[in-house]
Scaffold this motif. Structure first.
Motif, PDB file in Angstrom:
ATOM      1  N   LEU A   1      -6.162 -35.428 -20.380  1.00 45.04           N
ATOM      2  CA  LEU A   1      -5.252 -34.431 -19.817  1.00 45.04           C
ATOM      3  C   LEU A   1      -5.807 -33.020 -19.933  1.00 45.04           C
ATOM      4  O   LEU A   1      -6.251 -32.596 -20.997  1.00 45.04           O
ATOM      5  N   LYS A   2      -5.769 -32.292 -18.811  1.00 40.14           N
ATOM      6  CA  LYS A   2      -6.068 -30.863 -18.791  1.00 40.14           C
ATOM      7  C   LYS A   2      -4.761 -30.096 -18.613  1.00 40.14           C
ATOM      8  O   LYS A   2      -3.854 -30.544 -17.916  1.00 40.14           O
ATOM      9  N   VAL A   3      -4.689 -28.916 -19.232  1.00 36.13           N
ATOM     10  CA  VAL A   3      -3.539 -28.034 -19.056  1.00 36.13           C
ATOM     11  C   VAL A   3      -3.974 -26.822 -18.247  1.00 36.13           C
ATOM     12  O   VAL A   3      -4.959 -26.146 -18.595  1.00 36.13           O
ATOM     13  N   LEU A   4      -3.239 -26.520 -17.173  1.00 41.65           N
ATOM     14  CA  LEU A   4      -3.507 -25.369 -16.320  1.00 41.65           C
ATOM     15  C   LEU A   4      -2.250 -24.512 -16.280  1.00 41.65           C
ATOM     16  O   LEU A   4      -1.185 -24.988 -15.869  1.00 41.65           O
ATOM     17  N   ASN A   5      -2.358 -23.259 -16.685  1.00 39.71           N
ATOM     18  CA  ASN A   5      -1.218 -22.339 -16.649  1.00 39.71           C
ATOM     19  C   ASN A   5      -1.220 -21.535 -15.354  1.00 39.71           C
ATOM     20  O   ASN A   5      -2.229 -20.943 -14.991  1.00 39.71           O
ATOM     21  N   THR A   6      -0.061 -21.484 -14.678  1.00 43.61           N
ATOM     22  CA  THR A   6       0.038 -20.610 -13.512  1.00 43.61           C
ATOM     23  C   THR A   6       0.062 -19.146 -13.915  1.00 43.61           C
ATOM     24  O   THR A   6      -0.377 -18.276 -13.159  1.00 43.61           O
TER      25      THR A   6
ATOM     26  N   SER B   1      -1.658 -14.187 -12.276  1.00 45.42           N
ATOM     27  CA  SER B   1      -0.962 -15.342 -11.712  1.00 45.42           C
ATOM     28  C   SER B   1      -1.883 -16.113 -10.772  1.00 45.42           C
ATOM     29  O   SER B   1      -2.699 -15.516 -10.053  1.00 45.42           O
ATOM     30  N   VAL B   2      -1.736 -17.426 -10.771  1.00 45.78           N
ATOM     31  CA  VAL B   2      -2.496 -18.266  -9.841  1.00 45.78           C
ATOM     32  C   VAL B   2      -1.554 -19.245  -9.157  1.00 45.78           C
ATOM     33  O   VAL B   2      -0.495 -19.606  -9.690  1.00 45.78           O
TER      34      VAL B   2
END
Length: 247
Positions: A59-64, A142-143
């Motif tokens: 699992l990878k975590v990506l923050n917006t 922000s992305v």
């Protein structure tokens, strides 16, 4: 905090963390080799175990972005990717500087296990490709995250069917937000639907037309919002159609 899980398809889930005051969505996307968790919410549910019950893939975590309701759960994970310009935002919102604005919550401790991501970065999950699109506005880092194969755009707080808040600490200018909306419009051929982090889901991409129009009118001095007083100080709100820009 409570939670609910909704399956979007056999390999995608929307996780809702909520109470009577706030509701935020996280998204778990599974590829053939890996999975990605978009945002970690308030950190008040056992998100890691929940995610690992839905997928057995690494699992990878990506923050917006780095706000407390999107990244406070990062500490449960080995590493979280966040845009380089939002690392200070994460430290401010999740590290205690702005805790006084939310005294009703007891947050988990923040983490230093962060990895910087950048505009144009691509995460290949195996048959499922995620592209990072830098969209400064709600925060400077922000992305939005484009799921290329499914033609879905995960937008965080950039363009919910509601107000976009550009009045908070570490927000970008209305001009920068206008440019972000124009960029997403140029990419319209790449996605059919948007999945925001709050309010109604999913949202048709036509909602971007209203955000872009509002920002253009404000930048061109053709409109001005009504004055508001908030916990973050005075600001203005300009409403058009189904959305508003608070700046």
């Amino acid at each position: 905090m409570k939670h609910r899980v909704f399956a979007l398809d056999d390999h995608t889930w929307r996780i809702q963390e909520y109470d009577d005051q706030i509701c935020v969505y996280m998204y778990l996307l599974e590829g053939e080799r890996e999975a990605a968790l978009i945002d970690t919410g308030m950190g008040m549910i056992d998100l890691r175990n929940l995610a690992e019950s839905l997928t057995q893939k690494p699992l990878k975590v990506l923050n917006t972005h780095g706000h407390f309701d999107h990244a406070r759960g990062n500490s449960a994970f080995d590493c979280s990717f966040i845009h380089e310009e939002d690392i200070p935002v994460y430290r401010a919102y999740c590290g205690g500087e702005l805790q006084t604005f939310f005294p009703q919550y007891s947050f988990p401790a923040p983490t230093d296990r962060l990895a910087a991501m950048h505009d144009g970065d691509v995460f290949d999950l195996g048959g499922r490709t995620l592209q990072i699109i830098h969209t400064p506005g709600h925060t400077v880092g922000s992305v939005c995250i484009l799921d290329r194969e499914r033609r879905w755009l995960f937008t965080g707080d950039t363009c919910c069917k509601a107000d976009v808040l550009l009045n908070l600490p570490y927000a970008a200018s209305v001009e920068q937000y206008r440019n972000s909306m124009a960029r997403l419009q140029r990419l319209r051929s790449c996605y059919d639907i948007t999945w925001p982090a709050h309010h109604q889901v999913p949202v048709r991409p036509e909602i971007l037309d209203q955000f872009l129009q509002a920002a253009q009118l404000l930048c061109g001095k053709q409109a001005e919002g009504d004055s508001l007083n908030t916990v973050f100080g005075p600001c203005k709100r300009f409403a058009i159609g189904e959305i508003a820009v608070v700046y």
